[in-house]
Enzyme design. Structure first.
Site, PDB file in Angstrom:
ATOM      1  CB  CYS A 124      -0.938  -0.023   1.200  1.00  0.00           C
ATOM      2  SG  CYS A 124      -0.116  -0.102   2.814  1.00  0.00           S
ATOM      3  CB  SER A 155      -6.573   0.643   8.393  1.00  0.00           C
ATOM      4  OG  SER A 155      -5.228   1.098   8.421  1.00  0.00           O
ATOM      5  CB  ALA A 156      -2.534  -2.528  10.378  1.00  0.00           C
ATOM      6  N   GLY A 157      -4.753  -5.195   9.553  1.00  0.00           N
ATOM      7  CA  GLY A 157      -5.209  -6.498  10.019  1.00  0.00           C
ATOM      8  C   GLY A 157      -4.047  -7.452  10.248  1.00  0.00           C
ATOM      9  N   PRO A 158      -4.361  -8.704  10.558  1.00  0.00           N
ATOM     10  CG  PRO A 158      -5.466 -10.535  11.495  1.00  0.00           C
ATOM     11  CD  PRO A 158      -5.715  -9.257  10.752  1.00  0.00           C
ATOM     12  N   GLY A 159      -2.854  -9.808   8.440  1.00  0.00           N
ATOM     13  CA  GLY A 159      -1.985  -9.986   7.281  1.00  0.00           C
ATOM     14  C   GLY A 159      -0.951  -8.881   7.169  1.00  0.00           C
ATOM     15  CB  THR A 160      -1.240  -5.177   7.453  1.00  0.00           C
ATOM     16  OG1 THR A 160      -2.190  -5.058   6.390  1.00  0.00           O
ATOM     17  CG2 THR A 160      -0.302  -3.980   7.430  1.00  0.00           C
ATOM     18  CB  ALA A 162       1.738 -11.622   9.287  1.00  0.00           C
ATOM     19  CG  ASN A 265      -4.107   1.241   5.105  1.00  0.00           C
ATOM     20  OD1 ASN A 265      -5.072   1.924   5.477  1.00  0.00           O
ATOM     21  ND2 ASN A 265      -3.818   0.084   5.662  1.00  0.00           N
TER      22      ASN A 265
END
Length: 291
Positions: A124, A155-160, A162, A265
């Site tokens: 992003c 806005s930052a989930g687990p994927g971001t 990690a 993002n």
């Protein structure tokens, strides 16, 4: 009008927002959402009449009609899935920092890589800042570019989270290979402020030819090109030139298709991915009509 069927691997925030964007596309048809466990994203897609599966990539591979696949999982997962998708003849649009295929920022280099079978959407932060570095480099020859991408922690989930290390490495590389800087560095900040802040990106560049008018004109031109596929992208602080140092700030407001507007993002990388898929789909449809 005929459309090209697409599948999404990964029903999290990015995958779900992609689903809503695909459903608005004139060239793409949302055909399948897959994950590896039952989740809210799977339930949401199913409730909207979209075919779902919890068999991940395997389910997509069994669907011959699906021609384009968005991978919204992790870099590790895409490293495993990419060769399977290629063998099945499917075009991969990789939302992770795996960098298996060509890195693409649509307003800069999509035309030069449009015939590839695997597109890496950088990050992003890369989608937000590489165009500005590219524009400055076109006008002033960038020796060094450094960007700071600040986004809401919400806005930052687990994927971001990690993929933080991959974020900095992949974005830094894109500042050089796509943006044109001799050297690049990327920093990410997750801001926990409430209410959540809009995604903001600061770009610093050291240049060899600090032509003020040429830099401003080039940056203003690239802003319009990004806005063609990301309407919420805007220049918050125009380029300031101090000696050979150029500074600019851009912010991204999300479209609100699925995620809150402060999640610019996620919106910018998804809008860029859809722009790539639509370019590929338009070419496929043109070839089909000519056959």
């Amino acid at each position: 009008m005929d459309k090209i069927k697409v599948g999404i691997i990964g029903p999290g925030n990015i995958g779900s927002d992609l689903m809503f964007k695909v459903m608005k596309s004139r060239y793409l048809e949302m055909s399948m959402m897959t994950g590896i466990v039952e989740s809210e994203g799977i339930k949401r897609a199913n409730s909207m009449g979209i075919k779902t599966s919890i068999e991940g990539c395997k389910a997509i591979l069994e669907e011959e009609d699906i021609k384009i696949v968005f991978e919204a999982t992790s870099a590790k997962a895409h490293l495993m899935n990419a060769p399977l998708l290629r063998e099945a003849g499917k075009i991969a649009v990789d939302m992770t920092p795996a960098c298996v295929g060509a890195q693409v920022v649509p307003c800069v280099n999509l035309d030069s890589v449009a015939d590839m079978d695997n597109f890496n959407m950088v990050t992003c932060g890369g989608q937000a800042t590489v165009p500005i570095v590219y524009a400055i480099n076109q006008a002033a020859d960038v020796e060094y570019a450094e960007i700071v991408a600040a986004l809401s922690s919400k806005s930052a989930g687990p994927g971001t989270r990690a993929n933080i290390d991959e974020f900095t490495e992949t974005t830094s590389k894109a500042l050089e290979t796509i943006g044109g800087a001799d050297r690049g560095k990327a920093i990410i900040v997750l801001n926990p402020a409430e209410p959540p802040l809009m995604m903001t990106n600061t770009i610093y560049a050291l240049v060899r030819n600090p032509d003020r008018d040429a830099i401003i004109a080039s940056v203003n031109d690239i802003i319009k090109k990004v806005q063609a596929y990301v309407p919420g992208y805007r220049l918050r602080v125009p380029p300031t030139i101090n000696g050979n140092k150029v500074t600019a700030i851009v912010e991204v407001e999300g479209a609100g298709d699925f995620l809150p507007s402060y999640s610019g993002n996620l919106d910018i990388i998804n809008q860029a991915a859809v722009a790539v898929a639509e370019k590929v789909a338009a070419r496929m449809l043109q070839m089909e009509s000519a056959a």
